[in-house]
Design a protein around this motif. Structure first.
Motif, PDB file in Angstrom:
ATOM      1  N   THR A 168     -16.854  35.272  41.564  1.00 56.44           N
ATOM      2  CA  THR A 168     -17.349  33.899  41.642  1.00 56.44           C
ATOM      3  C   THR A 168     -16.250  32.879  41.907  1.00 56.44           C
ATOM      4  O   THR A 168     -16.540  31.719  42.199  1.00 56.44           O
ATOM      5  CB  THR A 168     -18.094  33.515  40.350  1.00 56.44           C
ATOM      6  OG1 THR A 168     -17.238  33.731  39.219  1.00 56.44           O
ATOM      7  CG2 THR A 168     -19.349  34.361  40.187  1.00 56.44           C
ATOM      8  N   SER A 169     -14.983  33.305  41.811  1.00 53.81           N
ATOM      9  CA  SER A 169     -13.908  32.381  42.163  1.00 53.81           C
ATOM     10  C   SER A 169     -13.672  32.375  43.668  1.00 53.81           C
ATOM     11  O   SER A 169     -13.262  31.356  44.240  1.00 53.81           O
ATOM     12  CB  SER A 169     -12.623  32.759  41.430  1.00 53.81           C
ATOM     13  OG  SER A 169     -12.175  34.048  41.817  1.00 53.81           O
ATOM     14  N   ARG A 170     -13.944  33.487  44.323  1.00 52.18           N
ATOM     15  CA  ARG A 170     -13.769  33.570  45.782  1.00 52.18           C
ATOM     16  C   ARG A 170     -15.046  33.137  46.507  1.00 52.18           C
ATOM     17  O   ARG A 170     -14.986  32.401  47.488  1.00 52.18           O
ATOM     18  CB  ARG A 170     -13.382  35.000  46.178  1.00 52.18           C
ATOM     19  CG  ARG A 170     -12.907  35.129  47.605  1.00 52.18           C
ATOM     20  CD  ARG A 170     -12.069  36.386  47.795  1.00 52.18           C
ATOM     21  NE  ARG A 170     -12.822  37.616  47.656  1.00 52.18           N
ATOM     22  CZ  ARG A 170     -13.461  38.211  48.677  1.00 52.18           C
ATOM     23  NH1 ARG A 170     -13.425  37.680  49.881  1.00 52.18           N
ATOM     24  NH2 ARG A 170     -14.112  39.335  48.482  1.00 52.18           N
ATOM     25  N   PHE A 171     -16.178  33.606  46.023  1.00 46.86           N
ATOM     26  CA  PHE A 171     -17.460  33.182  46.585  1.00 46.86           C
ATOM     27  C   PHE A 171     -17.929  31.965  45.801  1.00 46.86           C
ATOM     28  O   PHE A 171     -18.398  32.078  44.670  1.00 46.86           O
ATOM     29  CB  PHE A 171     -18.489  34.324  46.496  1.00 46.86           C
ATOM     30  CG  PHE A 171     -18.200  35.471  47.427  1.00 46.86           C
ATOM     31  CD1 PHE A 171     -18.729  35.505  48.706  1.00 46.86           C
ATOM     32  CD2 PHE A 171     -17.377  36.511  47.021  1.00 46.86           C
ATOM     33  CE1 PHE A 171     -18.449  36.561  49.566  1.00 46.86           C
ATOM     34  CE2 PHE A 171     -17.091  37.564  47.867  1.00 46.86           C
ATOM     35  CZ  PHE A 171     -17.626  37.587  49.148  1.00 46.86           C
ATOM     36  N   ARG A 172     -17.769  30.802  46.411  1.00 45.34           N
ATOM     37  CA  ARG A 172     -18.117  29.559  45.731  1.00 45.34           C
ATOM     38  C   ARG A 172     -18.627  28.554  46.764  1.00 45.34           C
ATOM     39  O   ARG A 172     -18.334  28.678  47.961  1.00 45.34           O
ATOM     40  CB  ARG A 172     -16.907  28.993  44.989  1.00 45.34           C
ATOM     41  CG  ARG A 172     -15.756  28.583  45.873  1.00 45.34           C
ATOM     42  CD  ARG A 172     -14.546  28.134  45.054  1.00 45.34           C
ATOM     43  NE  ARG A 172     -13.537  27.500  45.898  1.00 45.34           N
ATOM     44  CZ  ARG A 172     -12.631  28.165  46.612  1.00 45.34           C
ATOM     45  NH1 ARG A 172     -12.614  29.502  46.598  1.00 45.34           N
ATOM     46  NH2 ARG A 172     -11.746  27.520  47.351  1.00 45.34           N
TER      47      ARG A 172
END
Length: 364
Positions: A168-172
């Protein structure tokens, strides 16, 4: 715990381009490594050394070829090692030989789909033998768990569920706003094969554009194993006057940038999807998801809240209806975008997957 994970023989870990199983293996291993000793065994690749360490995960690579040749190399590497858990991903045929070799270890079969318990990859008896030999079988959705239990009742009592996750830090979310009259950008990500439903998507875009009165651009991220099929999809787009951009295969290390340029994600799968990792990645990116109501997809997408589930998923008009419904109501669109992100963060983090596996392995 000391955990060894055996990856399939086809795609290396980390994957050079894509491969949802291999993506999941490394993501889970990295979280497990925060509290456990984790080794992943994968195939060799010219871009990778025979041994590497990534975020505390030791990756050992052996020569590949046929499944039996790869398994013989895995066994050779494992000989003399000791561990608590041996997790085998998507290869039921590997279970019995490795269980015989390590009778005291907890041997886990992590299944990501029905593919490798079905013909032509395995007969019913071969698949059953693999599931029965395992101490525990992991299914990545309730849908997959139900089907496996019904198909292999001898193993039903040992099947457990563990959802996959997303970084969720990369896909945001990108933070970009969609204008009331501007171009709508819709994304599809996946292999260009018939079961993924790209023809249904392209036809639905043509119908939705006519009804919504706004330009729609569809971006298709995924390679075609069959060049003829990929060419036919490009021809279909031209025939229906769809503004389509075919990106080909996009490395998973950069695919999040493609998600961040879209306004919505469409997953028109035509056959059972055990989980559908791309849908979670889309939701984490703040994209409402329009998807076929099939398999485990409805465990990920909350119909009417984080996207729309299409029951008549073979009909392009049904997908067009959902696209029009989503973009005709800006307030509903914004709400869905926020809810999609919230659901991905709270329900589908990789840390939750690792915690669930730890619980299963300690209790079994």
């Amino acid at each position: 715990m000391k955990i060894v994970i055996v990856a399939p023989e086809q795609i290396p870990v980390p994957p050079v381009l894509g491969g949802s199983v291999e993506i999941a293996i490394l993501a889970v291993a990295r979280r497990l490594a925060k509290r456990h000793s984790v080794t992943v065994i994968s195939r060799t690749h010219r871009k990778y050394p025979s041994k590497s360490i990534i975020d505390g995960v030791t990756i050992r690579r052996v020569p590949t070829g046929s499944p039996s040749y790869y398994l013989s190399n895995v066994k050779r590497l494992l000989r003399g090692m000791s561990f608590d858990v041996l997790q085998i991903d998507n290869r039921p045929k590997f279970v019995a030989p490795l269980k015989r070799m390590f009778p005291r270890a907890k041997v886990s079969l992590f299944l990501h789909s029905l593919t490798f318990v079905s013909a032509p990859y395995a007969s019913r008896s071969q698949a059953r033998n693999g599931l029965v030999a395992a101490n525990v079988v992991i299914a990545n959705s309730s849908s997959l768990k139900r089907i496996l239990a019904a198909r292999f009742p001898q193993a039903a009592s040992r099947i457990r569920k563990a959802y996959l996750g997303v970084d969720t830090s990369r896909f945001r979310p990108s933070g970009q706003r969609i204008s009331a009259r501007g171009e709508i950008r819709i994304l599809f990500a996946g292999r260009l094969i018939p079961r993924k439903g790209v023809p249904v998507l392209l036809k639905s875009i043509s119908l939705a554009r006519q009804r919504i009165g706004r330009p729609i651009k569809v971006v298709i991220a995924g390679g075609a194993q069959n060049k003829g099929y990929g060419g036919s999809m490009r021809s279909l787009a031209k025939r229906h006057r769809v503004n389509a951009r075919f990106l080909g295969s996009v490395p998973h290390s950069s695919i999040h940038r493609v998600f961040r340029q879209a306004h919505a994600f469409v997953c028109p799968s035509q056959k059972h999807e055990a989980f559908g990792l791309v849908n979670v990645e889309a939701m984490a990116s703040g994209l409402p998801v329009i998807a076929s109501n099939i398999g485990g997809i409805n465990e990920v997408v909350d119909d009417g809240r984080t996207g729309y589930l299409v029951r008549n998923y073979r009909n392009p008009s049904a997908f067009a209806d959902a696209i029009v419904r989503l973009f005709r109501d800006p307030a509903r669109y914004r709400e869905m975008s926020v809810r999609a992100r919230h659901s991905a963060v709270n329900r589908f983090g990789w840390s939750a997957t690792a915690a669930r596996l730890t619980q299963i392995y300690r209790n079994k």
